[in-house]
Design a protein around this motif. Structure first.
Motif, PDB file in Angstrom:
ATOM      1  N   ALA A 236     -37.363 -18.797   6.629  1.00 17.39           N
ATOM      2  CA  ALA A 236     -36.085 -18.106   6.851  1.00 17.39           C
ATOM      3  C   ALA A 236     -36.246 -16.593   6.914  1.00 17.39           C
ATOM      4  O   ALA A 236     -35.319 -15.896   7.331  1.00 17.39           O
ATOM      5  CB  ALA A 236     -35.106 -18.470   5.743  1.00 17.39           C
ATOM      6  N   LEU A 237     -37.384 -16.059   6.519  1.00 18.38           N
ATOM      7  CA  LEU A 237     -37.585 -14.610   6.470  1.00 18.38           C
ATOM      8  C   LEU A 237     -37.899 -14.047   7.847  1.00 18.38           C
ATOM      9  O   LEU A 237     -38.632 -14.665   8.625  1.00 18.38           O
ATOM     10  CB  LEU A 237     -38.722 -14.267   5.501  1.00 18.38           C
ATOM     11  N   PRO A 238     -37.395 -12.863   8.146  1.00 14.30           N
ATOM     12  CA  PRO A 238     -37.774 -12.210   9.411  1.00 14.30           C
ATOM     13  C   PRO A 238     -39.234 -11.803   9.386  1.00 14.30           C
ATOM     14  O   PRO A 238     -39.853 -11.680   8.313  1.00 14.30           O
ATOM     15  CB  PRO A 238     -36.848 -10.988   9.472  1.00 14.30           C
ATOM     16  N   ALA A 239     -39.794 -11.581  10.559  1.00 11.67           N
ATOM     17  CA  ALA A 239     -41.232 -11.322  10.675  1.00 11.67           C
ATOM     18  C   ALA A 239     -41.660 -10.076   9.921  1.00 11.67           C
ATOM     19  O   ALA A 239     -42.747 -10.050   9.308  1.00 11.67           O
ATOM     20  CB  ALA A 239     -41.613 -11.211  12.145  1.00 11.67           C
ATOM     21  N   ASP A 240     -40.832  -9.017   9.914  1.00 14.94           N
ATOM     22  CA  ASP A 240     -41.246  -7.789   9.235  1.00 14.94           C
ATOM     23  C   ASP A 240     -41.302  -7.956   7.723  1.00 14.94           C
ATOM     24  O   ASP A 240     -42.172  -7.385   7.052  1.00 14.94           O
ATOM     25  CB  ASP A 240     -40.312  -6.640   9.618  1.00 14.94           C
ATOM     26  N   VAL A 241     -40.405  -8.769   7.151  1.00 13.96           N
ATOM     27  CA  VAL A 241     -40.439  -9.041   5.717  1.00 13.96           C
ATOM     28  C   VAL A 241     -41.611  -9.960   5.388  1.00 13.96           C
ATOM     29  O   VAL A 241     -42.322  -9.768   4.380  1.00 13.96           O
ATOM     30  CB  VAL A 241     -39.112  -9.654   5.243  1.00 13.96           C
ATOM     31  N   LEU A 242     -41.815 -10.955   6.229  1.00 19.01           N
ATOM     32  CA  LEU A 242     -42.909 -11.903   6.004  1.00 19.01           C
ATOM     33  C   LEU A 242     -44.253 -11.184   5.983  1.00 19.01           C
ATOM     34  O   LEU A 242     -45.147 -11.537   5.203  1.00 19.01           O
ATOM     35  CB  LEU A 242     -42.887 -12.975   7.098  1.00 19.01           C
ATOM     36  N   ALA A 243     -44.397 -10.172   6.811  1.00 17.20           N
ATOM     37  CA  ALA A 243     -45.663  -9.433   6.873  1.00 17.20           C
ATOM     38  C   ALA A 243     -45.917  -8.611   5.616  1.00 17.20           C
ATOM     39  O   ALA A 243     -47.066  -8.211   5.352  1.00 17.20           O
ATOM     40  CB  ALA A 243     -45.668  -8.535   8.096  1.00 17.20           C
ATOM     41  N   ARG A 244     -44.878  -8.350   4.803  1.00 15.48           N
ATOM     42  CA  ARG A 244     -45.041  -7.544   3.586  1.00 15.48           C
ATOM     43  C   ARG A 244     -45.323  -8.389   2.359  1.00 15.48           C
ATOM     44  O   ARG A 244     -45.538  -7.855   1.265  1.00 15.48           O
ATOM     45  CB  ARG A 244     -43.780  -6.711   3.351  1.00 15.48           C
ATOM     46  N   LYS A 277     -29.666 -15.040   1.985  1.00 16.97           N
ATOM     47  CA  LYS A 277     -30.617 -14.370   1.094  1.00 16.97           C
ATOM     48  C   LYS A 277     -31.614 -13.534   1.889  1.00 16.97           C
ATOM     49  O   LYS A 277     -31.988 -12.422   1.464  1.00 16.97           O
ATOM     50  CB  LYS A 277     -31.368 -15.400   0.247  1.00 16.97           C
ATOM     51  N   ALA A 278     -32.039 -14.047   3.040  1.00 18.59           N
ATOM     52  CA  ALA A 278     -32.992 -13.306   3.870  1.00 18.59           C
ATOM     53  C   ALA A 278     -32.373 -12.011   4.378  1.00 18.59           C
ATOM     54  O   ALA A 278     -33.028 -10.954   4.398  1.00 18.59           O
ATOM     55  CB  ALA A 278     -33.448 -14.181   5.035  1.00 18.59           C
ATOM     56  N   ARG A 279     -31.087 -12.038   4.777  1.00 15.12           N
ATOM     57  CA  ARG A 279     -30.427 -10.825   5.256  1.00 15.12           C
ATOM     58  C   ARG A 279     -30.252  -9.801   4.124  1.00 15.12           C
ATOM     59  O   ARG A 279     -30.439  -8.595   4.326  1.00 15.12           O
ATOM     60  CB  ARG A 279     -29.069 -11.173   5.878  1.00 15.12           C
ATOM     61  N   VAL A 280     -29.881 -10.288   2.942  1.00 15.78           N
ATOM     62  CA  VAL A 280     -29.699  -9.389   1.803  1.00 15.78           C
ATOM     63  C   VAL A 280     -31.027  -8.747   1.408  1.00 15.78           C
ATOM     64  O   VAL A 280     -31.105  -7.526   1.166  1.00 15.78           O
ATOM     65  CB  VAL A 280     -29.088 -10.154   0.604  1.00 15.78           C
ATOM     66  N   LEU A 281     -32.077  -9.541   1.347  1.00 12.18           N
ATOM     67  CA  LEU A 281     -33.392  -9.004   0.991  1.00 12.18           C
ATOM     68  C   LEU A 281     -33.865  -7.980   2.008  1.00 12.18           C
ATOM     69  O   LEU A 281     -34.406  -6.911   1.639  1.00 12.18           O
ATOM     70  CB  LEU A 281     -34.401 -10.143   0.863  1.00 12.18           C
ATOM     71  N   SER A 282     -33.657  -8.262   3.277  1.00 13.00           N
ATOM     72  CA  SER A 282     -34.060  -7.329   4.322  1.00 13.00           C
ATOM     73  C   SER A 282     -33.334  -5.995   4.179  1.00 13.00           C
ATOM     74  O   SER A 282     -33.928  -4.915   4.344  1.00 13.00           O
ATOM     75  CB  SER A 282     -33.777  -7.943   5.695  1.00 13.00           C
ATOM     76  N   ALA A 283     -32.051  -6.043   3.823  1.00 12.31           N
ATOM     77  CA  ALA A 283     -31.283  -4.807   3.627  1.00 12.31           C
ATOM     78  C   ALA A 283     -31.772  -4.044   2.401  1.00 12.31           C
ATOM     79  O   ALA A 283     -31.871  -2.799   2.429  1.00 12.31           O
ATOM     80  CB  ALA A 283     -29.796  -5.141   3.491  1.00 12.31           C
ATOM     81  N   LEU A 284     -32.102  -4.747   1.315  1.00  9.95           N
ATOM     82  CA  LEU A 284     -32.574  -4.080   0.100  1.00  9.95           C
ATOM     83  C   LEU A 284     -33.920  -3.398   0.318  1.00  9.95           C
ATOM     84  O   LEU A 284     -34.172  -2.295  -0.195  1.00  9.95           O
ATOM     85  CB  LEU A 284     -32.692  -5.094  -1.049  1.00  9.95           C
ATOM     86  N   LEU A 285     -34.769  -4.010   1.098  1.00  7.62           N
ATOM     87  CA  LEU A 285     -36.093  -3.436   1.331  1.00  7.62           C
ATOM     88  C   LEU A 285     -36.042  -2.196   2.206  1.00  7.62           C
ATOM     89  O   LEU A 285     -37.000  -1.411   2.238  1.00  7.62           O
ATOM     90  CB  LEU A 285     -37.016  -4.488   1.970  1.00  7.62           C
ATOM     91  N   LYS A 286     -34.921  -2.020   2.910  1.00 10.81           N
ATOM     92  CA  LYS A 286     -34.794  -0.841   3.768  1.00 10.81           C
ATOM     93  C   LYS A 286     -34.224   0.372   3.019  1.00 10.81           C
ATOM     94  O   LYS A 286     -34.187   1.471   3.554  1.00 10.81           O
ATOM     95  CB  LYS A 286     -33.904  -1.174   4.972  1.00 10.81           C
ATOM     96  N   VAL A 287     -33.783   0.162   1.790  1.00 12.24           N
ATOM     97  CA  VAL A 287     -33.266   1.277   0.985  1.00 12.24           C
ATOM     98  C   VAL A 287     -34.442   2.167   0.584  1.00 12.24           C
ATOM     99  O   VAL A 287     -35.461   1.678   0.076  1.00 12.24           O
ATOM    100  CB  VAL A 287     -32.527   0.757  -0.255  1.00 12.24           C
ATOM    101  N   PRO A 288     -34.329   3.477   0.814  1.00 20.08           N
ATOM    102  CA  PRO A 288     -35.436   4.382   0.442  1.00 20.08           C
ATOM    103  C   PRO A 288     -35.780   4.262  -1.049  1.00 20.08           C
ATOM    104  O   PRO A 288     -34.898   4.154  -1.904  1.00 20.08           O
ATOM    105  CB  PRO A 288     -34.893   5.773   0.781  1.00 20.08           C
TER     106      PRO A 288
END
Length: 309
Positions: A236-244, A277-288
């Motif tokens: 369910a994770l986007p590719a950019d999150v999966l790579a991290r 959950k994947a969308r929320v996590l992706s947004a949190l990881l983009k916070v400086p």
């Protein structure tokens, strides 16, 4: 032939001369007082008339009334019936022609397959797909079905779905949808690339060369339900999150955890609401990041109320 009928005369009363006798008087009659002429036909006359009738109509020797075909009235065919007959005839001719054209197309060697083009491959090389479809070479394109192409590509586990399109006169265009690897599973000294369904796609000896998380324990030791819970989350994770991600683990099906390459932990929980959950996590990881207060844990187990600490 002249008739042999002889008329006879009967005199009525009051038609004679002034005298009642004499040789020129006619005998008295009991009639109405008028002279009547009557005619009679003998058997000889009837036979003669019949003979005359035969000579006039040789097709009717018995002398019966002539009601032959020459006297039967013919009526023209109704316009509606004639139109239907013409329409049905036209449809029949067109159907025969179309059947001939279809048969010629299906079996014509002009449409025999000679070239296969491949699209959508990343893990696979187009040559592998073309080699798998080699049995179709020389077969007319109209006879090649998508089901047949899918069956020939089934041994290639990387292929999740396939569509085929005929490009006359001799080309088959194949578009491949590959399975997406979501994790590495360590097996001895090698790592297996697996997709969300746990299908092994390939192997590698260098985990660092692949930007995918490693599943702790591997599919050989983890229970099946835990392994499926982890792969469902990773899928369910986007590719950019999966790579991290560095690795993924699960104490139970309701306690999936992920590790980032930077050392942070992601508390995921169960596989429910994984898209949210994947969308929320992706947004949190983009916070400086705040150097004075770095985040060590991202908790998205309750996605509508995420927590960082």
């Amino acid at each position: 032939m002249p008739s042999t009928r002889r008329p006879t005369y009967r005199g009525g009363s009051g038609t004679s001369g002034s005298g009642t006798g004499g040789s020129g008087s006619r005998p008295p009659s009991a009639g109405t007082g008028t002279d009547v002429i009557s005619a009679s036909k003998t058997a000889t006359d009837t036979a003669a008339d019949t003979a005359v009738g035969r000579s006039r109509n040789p097709q009717n020797p018995q002398g019966t009334p002539d009601n032959g075909p020459g006297k039967v009235l013919s009526f023209p065919e109704p316009k509606g019936k004639r139109r239907r007959r013409i329409l049905l005839s036209t449809i029949g001719i067109v159907a025969v022609l179309m059947a001939g054209i279809v048969a010629a197309a299906v079996y014509s060697p002009v449409l025999a397959l000679r070239t296969v083009t491949v699209e959508g491959t990343k893990m696979l090389h187009p040559d592998q797909v073309q080699a798998a479809l080699a049995p179709l070479q020389g077969k007319p394109l109209p006879q090649i079905s998508e089901e047949e192409v899918t069956a020939l590509l089934q041994p290639l586990v990387q292929v999740k779905d396939v569509t085929a399109k005929a490009l006359p006169p001799a080309t088959l265009q194949v578009h491949v949808t590959e399975r997406i690897p979501v994790a590495l599973v360590k097996q001895g000294k090698t790592f297996q690339l697996v997709d969300v369904d746990g299908v092994q796609l390939s192997t590698t000896a260098d985990a660092a060369s692949v930007s995918l998380p490693v599943i702790d324990g591997g599919s050989g030791t983890l229970p099946k339900d835990l392994f499926q819970a982890i792969t469902a989350v990773l899928g369910a994770l986007p590719a950019d999150v999966l790579a991290r991600l560095s690795n993924a683990s699960a104490a139970s099906a309701d306690a999936v955890e992920l590790k980032l390459v930077d050392g942070q932990t992601i508390v995921w929980g169960n596989a429910g609401e994984k898209e949210l959950k994947a969308r929320v996590l992706s947004a949190l990881l983009k916070v400086p990041a705040d150097p004075k207060n770095p985040v060590k844990v991202y908790d998205v187990s309750v996605p509508r109320h995420p927590v960082t600490r």
